[in-house]
Structure formats: structure tokens, C-alpha cells
Design a protein around this motif. Structure first.
Motif, PDB file in Angstrom:
ATOM      1  N   GLN A 153       0.672  -1.125  -0.056  1.00  0.00           N
ATOM      2  CA  GLN A 153      -0.292  -0.158  -0.263  1.00  0.00           C
ATOM      3  C   GLN A 153       0.886   1.170  -0.464  1.00  0.00           C
ATOM      4  OE1 GLN A 153      -3.230  -1.133   3.375  1.00  0.00           O
ATOM      5  NE2 GLN A 153      -3.610  -1.091   2.039  1.00  0.00           N
TER       6      GLN A 153
ATOM      7  N   GLU B 238      -2.117   6.309   2.205  1.00  0.00           N
ATOM      8  CA  GLU B 238      -3.267   5.332   2.150  1.00  0.00           C
ATOM      9  C   GLU B 238      -3.616   5.047   3.849  1.00  0.00           C
ATOM     10  OE1 GLU B 238      -4.006   3.243  -2.011  1.00  0.00           O
ATOM     11  OE2 GLU B 238      -2.341   2.649  -0.943  1.00  0.00           O
TER      12      GLU B 238
ATOM     13  N   SER C  94      -8.032   2.731   0.738  1.00  0.00           N
ATOM     14  CA  SER C  94      -7.417   2.463   0.059  1.00  0.00           C
ATOM     15  C   SER C  94      -7.184   1.590  -1.473  1.00  0.00           C
ATOM     16  CB  SER C  94      -6.478   0.883   0.395  1.00  0.00           C
ATOM     17  OG  SER C  94      -7.621  -0.088   0.193  1.00  0.00           O
ATOM     18  N   ALA C  95      -6.443   1.597  -2.634  1.00  0.00           N
ATOM     19  CA  ALA C  95      -7.106   1.442  -4.065  1.00  0.00           C
ATOM     20  C   ALA C  95      -7.553   0.114  -4.329  1.00  0.00           C
ATOM     21  CB  ALA C  95      -5.711   1.776  -4.623  1.00  0.00           C
TER      22      ALA C  95
ATOM     23  N   TRP D 154     -10.649   0.221  -2.612  1.00  0.00           N
ATOM     24  CA  TRP D 154     -11.853   0.529  -4.103  1.00  0.00           C
ATOM     25  C   TRP D 154     -11.811  -0.431  -5.047  1.00  0.00           C
ATOM     26  CZ3 TRP D 154     -14.709   4.560  -4.191  1.00  0.00           C
ATOM     27  CH2 TRP D 154     -14.618   5.586  -3.882  1.00  0.00           C
TER      28      TRP D 154
ATOM     29  N   GLU E 188      -8.572   6.899 -15.889  1.00  0.00           N
ATOM     30  CA  GLU E 188      -7.474   6.147 -14.734  1.00  0.00           C
ATOM     31  C   GLU E 188      -6.452   7.360 -14.868  1.00  0.00           C
ATOM     32  OE1 GLU E 188      -3.552   5.217 -13.938  1.00  0.00           O
ATOM     33  OE2 GLU E 188      -3.910   6.624 -15.630  1.00  0.00           O
TER      34      GLU E 188
ATOM     35  N   ARG F   6      -5.687  12.836 -10.838  1.00  0.00           N
ATOM     36  CA  ARG F   6      -5.656  11.828  -9.679  1.00  0.00           C
ATOM     37  C   ARG F   6      -6.066  12.266  -8.495  1.00  0.00           C
ATOM     38  NH1 ARG F   6      -3.483   8.271 -12.739  1.00  0.00           N
ATOM     39  NH2 ARG F   6      -2.365   7.669 -10.315  1.00  0.00           N
TER      40      ARG F   6
ATOM     41  N   ARG G  45      -8.537  12.888  -4.972  1.00  0.00           N
ATOM     42  CA  ARG G  45      -8.079  12.390  -3.530  1.00  0.00           C
ATOM     43  C   ARG G  45      -8.989  12.206  -3.535  1.00  0.00           C
ATOM     44  NH1 ARG G  45      -4.339  14.925  -0.969  1.00  0.00           N
ATOM     45  NH2 ARG G  45      -3.529  17.845  -2.209  1.00  0.00           N
TER      46      ARG G  45
ATOM     47  N   ASP H 143      -9.401   6.627  -6.072  1.00  0.00           N
ATOM     48  CA  ASP H 143      -8.826   5.795  -6.469  1.00  0.00           C
ATOM     49  C   ASP H 143      -9.445   4.762  -8.147  1.00  0.00           C
ATOM     50  OD1 ASP H 143      -5.781   4.589  -5.860  1.00  0.00           O
ATOM     51  OD2 ASP H 143      -6.592   3.325  -7.226  1.00  0.00           O
ATOM     52  N   ASP H 144      -8.014   5.472  -8.676  1.00  0.00           N
ATOM     53  CA  ASP H 144      -8.414   4.588  -9.855  1.00  0.00           C
ATOM     54  C   ASP H 144      -8.549   3.602 -10.267  1.00  0.00           C
ATOM     55  OD1 ASP H 144      -6.283   3.485 -10.402  1.00  0.00           O
ATOM     56  OD2 ASP H 144      -5.092   5.289 -11.383  1.00  0.00           O
ATOM     57  N   ASN H 145      -8.195   2.709  -9.351  1.00  0.00           N
ATOM     58  CA  ASN H 145      -8.771   1.043  -9.881  1.00  0.00           C
ATOM     59  C   ASN H 145     -11.077   1.784  -9.375  1.00  0.00           C
ATOM     60  OD1 ASN H 145      -6.646  -0.102  -9.413  1.00  0.00           O
ATOM     61  ND2 ASN H 145      -6.388  -0.530  -7.046  1.00  0.00           N
TER      62      ASN H 145
END
Length: 207
Positions: free
Chosen positions: A81, A85, A90-91, A94, A176, A179, A181, A184-186
């Protein structure tokens, strides 16, 4: 405070340094097996524990949300991680939510495979190109082509409509890119293309 976050070196911010970064990428790649497991053995597992497949997916989402809430309360991060995070979702969480929503809302191989593979393979591709300081235009082009190839492969193997091959490369890359906050891009790499599919599918009749 801006809603955008600064693009940073993922290795420097990963708990565990390069080892953590490699683990993070390995988890991403491992997500490629999720649709295979879901469609090949999912019903057998569901029958064995007297649940429906949808109930299992929902249960996994609920567990992930609860576990993430506990993790945030403690402020704990694990190897792989990012250090920041400790104070934000967290990614991994997400990604679990995004994959779960795909399997709940588009539980057809024609959609689930390319959506999840676009994240599991496309996101690491974009990230590694960016980490190696490849030009922005090259990252966009390589990402769009790579993801288009994923959708083309799925069109061949699981009957994904060819209509999406050229469309989803740019959409997934654009999903994707921000960025943010608060997400997440996941998640965005799954939920935005999923929204496109849900809008278009009534005209295609796949689901």
C-alpha cells in the motif's frame, strides 16, 4: 485543498519500497483470474455454501468495506500500500468495490472479462510507462492500444461486441488519468466504462 493529487513515484511511497511496489503490481495482475473463477467455479462455490453468486459478491463487498473502515480507524497500512493510504480509502478497497459492482451489474463474460482485464492489465501498463518517464502522448497511445487489444481478444474469445474495441481504449485511459483524492483509479477504471456499458447494452441486448 485541491481535489487533484500530485503525480508521485509509486515506489517511493509504497510500504516496503520496491518489494511493496512489485507486490502491488502482482495483486493487480492476479485480479485477471477473478472473472475466470467467477464464471467457471462461482456457481459451484455458491451452491456449496447455500448462497447465490450475487450474495457472495455482495458479501465480499460488505466485508471489504468493513475491513477498510477498521483499517482506516487504526491508520494501518500493509506492504504494497501507499503510505498516504493510512488516512484515505485504499486502492485495494476501491478495486474490490469496482470489481464487485461489475460482477453485480454486468455479470456476463462479454463484459466482465474486458472490464476487469482493462484494470488488472491496463492500469499497471499505464503506471509503469509513467514511472519510467515515457512521454504523456506515448503513455496515452500505448494505453489505448493495449486496452483495445484486451477488448479485441475478449471479442474473439467471449463474444464482447466489437463495437467496444475502439471505444473502450480511450475511455479506460481517460478514466485512469485523473489523480483524485476521494476516489482511486482502481474504481474509476471500472465504474466509468461500466456506466458506458449499462447505457449502451439495451441497444445491443447482451445482458
Amino acid at each position: 485543498m485541491s481535489d487533484q493529487v500530485e503525480l508521485t513515484n509509486p515506489v517511493e511511497l509504497s510500504v516496503g519500497g520496491m518489494s511493496g511496489h512489485v507486490l502491488r503490481r502482482a495483486i493487480h495482475l492476479g485480479m485477471s483470474f477473478i472473472p475466470f473463477l467467477y464464471f467457471e467455479i462461482g456457481n459451484e462455490v455458491a451452491d456449496a455454501i447455500s448462497l447465490t453468486l450475487e450474495q457472495i459478491v455482495s458479501a465480499v463487498i460488505i466485508i471489504a468495506v468493513f475491513a477498510e473502515a477498521v483499517r482506516l480507524r487504526i491508520g494501518w497500512t500493509i506492504v504494497g500500500q501507499r503510505s498516504y493510504e493510512a488516512k484515505q480509502v485504499s486502492a485495494l478497497a476501491w478495486g474490490a468495490l469496482g470489481v464487485g459492482m461489475v460482477l453485480l451489474l454486468a455479470p456476463d463474460p462479454a463484459y466482465a472479462y474486458p472490464l476487469i482485464l482493462s484494470l488488472s492489465l491496463g492500469d499497471p501498463l499505464l503506471g509503469e510507462l509513467r514511472r519510467n518517464e515515457v512521454s504523456t502522448n506515448t503513455v496515452i497511445l500505448a494505453g489505448a492500444v493495449g486496452i483495445a487489444l484486451i477488448w479485441a481478444s475478449c471479442a474473439y474469445f467471449v463474444d464482447t461486441p466489437w463495437f467496444f474495441v475502439a471505444l473502450m481504449g480511450p475511455i479506460c485511459v481517460a478514466s485512469e488519468w485523473p489523480r483524485l483524492r476521494y476516489i482511486d483509479d482502481n474504481a474509476t477504471m471500472l465504474l466509468i466504462p461500466l456506466a458506458v456499458i449499462l447505457v449502451v447494452d439495451p441497444f445491443l441486448g447482451i445482458m
